[in-house]
Design an enzyme around this catalytic site. Structure first.
Site, PDB file in Angstrom:
ATOM      1  N   LYS A 254       0.848  -1.201   0.000  1.00 35.98           N
ATOM      2  CA  LYS A 254       0.000   0.000   0.000  1.00 35.98           C
ATOM      3  C   LYS A 254       0.881   1.248   0.000  1.00 35.98           C
ATOM      4  O   LYS A 254       1.993   1.240   0.524  1.00 35.98           O
ATOM      5  CB  LYS A 254      -0.896   0.006   1.240  1.00 35.98           C
ATOM      6  CG  LYS A 254      -2.060  -0.969   1.160  1.00 35.98           C
ATOM      7  CD  LYS A 254      -2.982  -0.804   2.355  1.00 35.98           C
ATOM      8  CE  LYS A 254      -4.095  -1.846   2.342  1.00 35.98           C
ATOM      9  NZ  LYS A 254      -5.048  -1.662   1.231  1.00 35.98           N
ATOM     10  N   ARG A 328     -10.406 -11.514   1.338  1.00 34.36           N
ATOM     11  CA  ARG A 328     -11.285 -12.516   0.714  1.00 34.36           C
ATOM     12  C   ARG A 328     -10.670 -13.913   0.781  1.00 34.36           C
ATOM     13  O   ARG A 328     -11.380 -14.908   0.763  1.00 34.36           O
ATOM     14  CB  ARG A 328     -11.622 -12.086  -0.721  1.00 34.36           C
ATOM     15  CG  ARG A 328     -10.454 -11.999  -1.643  1.00 34.36           C
ATOM     16  CD  ARG A 328     -10.781 -11.216  -2.917  1.00 34.36           C
ATOM     17  NE  ARG A 328     -10.808  -9.762  -2.685  1.00 34.36           N
ATOM     18  CZ  ARG A 328     -11.044  -8.860  -3.632  1.00 34.36           C
ATOM     19  NH1 ARG A 328     -11.301  -9.242  -4.865  1.00 34.36           N
ATOM     20  NH2 ARG A 328     -11.057  -7.568  -3.340  1.00 34.36           N
TER      21      ARG A 328
END
Ligand code: BES
Ligand code: ZN
Ligand code: ZN
Length: 478
Positions: A254, A328
């Site tokens: 990130k 996920r």
């Protein structure tokens, strides 16, 4: 601390007085106020505008009139925000004892007061050297009852979730969270706990979960708590939370600006834990499986890599197109594990899953995707009754194409890039729900955390998003 009383406190206190316009116009001030003070307020001949505060010194007490305007025009969050602003205003700040005289005795209004106090004045000051040493107490001029006590319990669950989210990532490791869960369930009869550590995850093949944690010095854990509030044969609802204790993004690192708040990436797991505490306090007659998938998405030589293909518990191979789409993966293994071993009637997952959800819905509404209209509508109704607002987005068969892979059964990144990111993330999860057709996914990426000074009646930091909603859902619909 909250107490209930039917008389105004004798010792020096700040007394908050929420007033509607019509109360002044009809000269119907509450009879608990000294007669002389009632006369003074009436003679002021003013209109208590919504959200405005009017201080008044009377004897040893500080009265703070808190304008409500026309109460019928106030939304629930706005009413809470106004009462919170009175509690945290400079006019009452120096008092350790605060009392409030509600304009009516309805449970609904008094619940707003409780939320404004417990949720609104919460702030994370564990690491501040100057913090409020004495805990303040609130006296509500109302009759105590079970509904209000339950409301207090629920708020405590919300604040438990907030404490966990606000804690440093290096403190709230999976080991730390396991200890917290054991504290929450200690001495409770209707619960059983199962903990899958690294060894068990390996043995059972939860390789997606393991992959996400590969670069971490802390252990991955899947913790499952089975609560039996009804007959053992009654169906179970499973509640699964994303618990990434820190999300660096992995090798798809990130950027600055996106990474700073990522200790909040276990907000889903925290919501599950807050809800667990509430359920054990309120004991609804239903069966629930609480699960948290705990991992840390960090980088070292062992970290999993973009382009890897990994087969998880369900036996589906997954192309890791982006290591930052890690939530996920952990959820997919947790969901498949519960589907296979418990075959629950319904599955609800909750996760700070996508930045796309924030782009779609902002910070006041969490996203909902569901394959079942009844389940979705029940959740929407619970959202309506609590301040955990929820907005439904679609799930439909053609979405399958958006997570197809050239080299594996499924891909952890949606296609086309950037299109409907919340929907494709949900579609990825849906493909692991197997034979369970009643599934709902809550994306709390935008609602779990407040940056800057504050939002609505939340101060900076975690909000406990989802706890009130889920508690209400289990008490009323499961
Ligand atoms: N934890 C993030 C999602 C997130 C973003 C939560 C901002 C709270 C605030 C998640 O793991 C993530 O990084 N998602 C990516 C997915 C993408 C790589 C497909 C995203 O949303 O950018
Ligand atoms: Zn991520
Ligand atoms: Zn994440």
């Amino acid at each position: 601390m909250i107490n209930f009383s039917n008389i105004l406190p004798k010792s020096a206190s700040a007394i908050v007085l929420p007033l509607e316009e019509k109360t002044i116009h009809n000269r119907k001030l509450p009879s608990q106020l000294p007669r002389e003070l009632r006369t003074i307020i009436t003679q002021l001949k003013f209109t208590p505008k919504s959200g405005k505060l009017y201080p008044l010194q009377y004897g040893k007490n500080r009265f703070l009139i808190c304008g409500l305007g026309n109460i019928d025009k106030l939304s629930r969050p706005r009413l809470c925000e106004i009462i919170k602003s009175a509690f945290s205003s400079d006019f009452v700040r120096d008092y350790s004892k605060i009392a409030i005289l509600p304009p009516n005795q309805s449970n609904d209004f008094i619940k707003r007061i409780i939320e404004a106090w417990l949720i609104g004045t919460y702030s994370w000051d564990k690491y501040k050297s100057e913090r409020d040493s004495q805990k303040k107490s609130l006296t509500i001029l109302a009759k105590e009852n079970q509904i209000l006590q339950d409301c207090i319990a629920v708020c405590n669950g919300v604040n438990l979730a907030r404490d966990l989210v606000n804690e440093n990532a290096d403190v709230k490791t999976s080991q730390f969270l396991e200890k917290k869960i054991r504290l929450v369930i200690r001495g409770k009869k209707d619960v059983k706990i199962e903990v899958l550590n690294k060894t068990q995850l390996k043995k059972k093949g939860l390789n997606l979960h393991l992959a996400v944690n590969q670069g971490s010095a802390n252990e991955p854990k899947l913790i499952i708590i089975r609560y039996q509030g009804a007959e053992p044969k009654s169906p179970y609802t499973a509640l699964v939370g994303k618990g990434i204790t820190f999300d660096t993004g992995g090798l798809n690192l990130k950027l600055s600006g996106n990474i700073e708040t990522m200790k909040m990436d276990m907000g889903g797991a925290a919501a599950v834990m807050g809800t667990l505490q509430n359920i054990l306090a309120l004991k609804p007659k239903c069966n629930i499986i609480f699960a948290v998938g705990l991992a840390e998405n960090v980088i070292d030589a062992k970290a999993y890599k973009p382009g890897d293909v990994i087969t998880g518990y369900a036996g589906k191979s997954v192309e890791i197109a982006n290591t930052d789409a890690e939530g996920r993966l952990v959820l997919a293994d947790a969901i498949s594990y519960i589907v296979k071993n418990d075959n629950p009637k319904r599955i609800i997952d909750i996760a700070t899953l996508t930045g796309a959800c924030i782009i779609a819905l902002g910070h006041d509404y969490s996203g909902l995707v569901s394959t079942d209209n009844v389940l979705a509508n029940h959740l929407l109704q619970s959202a309506d009754k609590t301040d955990d607002r929820l907005w439904r987005l679609p799930s439909y068969p053609e979405l399958k194409e958006s997570v197809q892979s050239n080299i594996a059964d499924i891909r952890n990144l949606g296609y086309p890039k950037g299109a409907g990111g919340m929907l494709t993330a949900a579609e990825f999860l849906r493909q692991f729900t197997g034979k369970v057709t009643k599934w709902a996914h809550l994306d709390i990426a935008g609602t779990a955390y407040v940056e800057g000074k504050g939002r609505r009646y939340y101060n900076h930091g975690a909000t406990g998003a989802g706890v009130r909603l889920l508690t209400h859902y289990f008490l009323n619909y499961a």
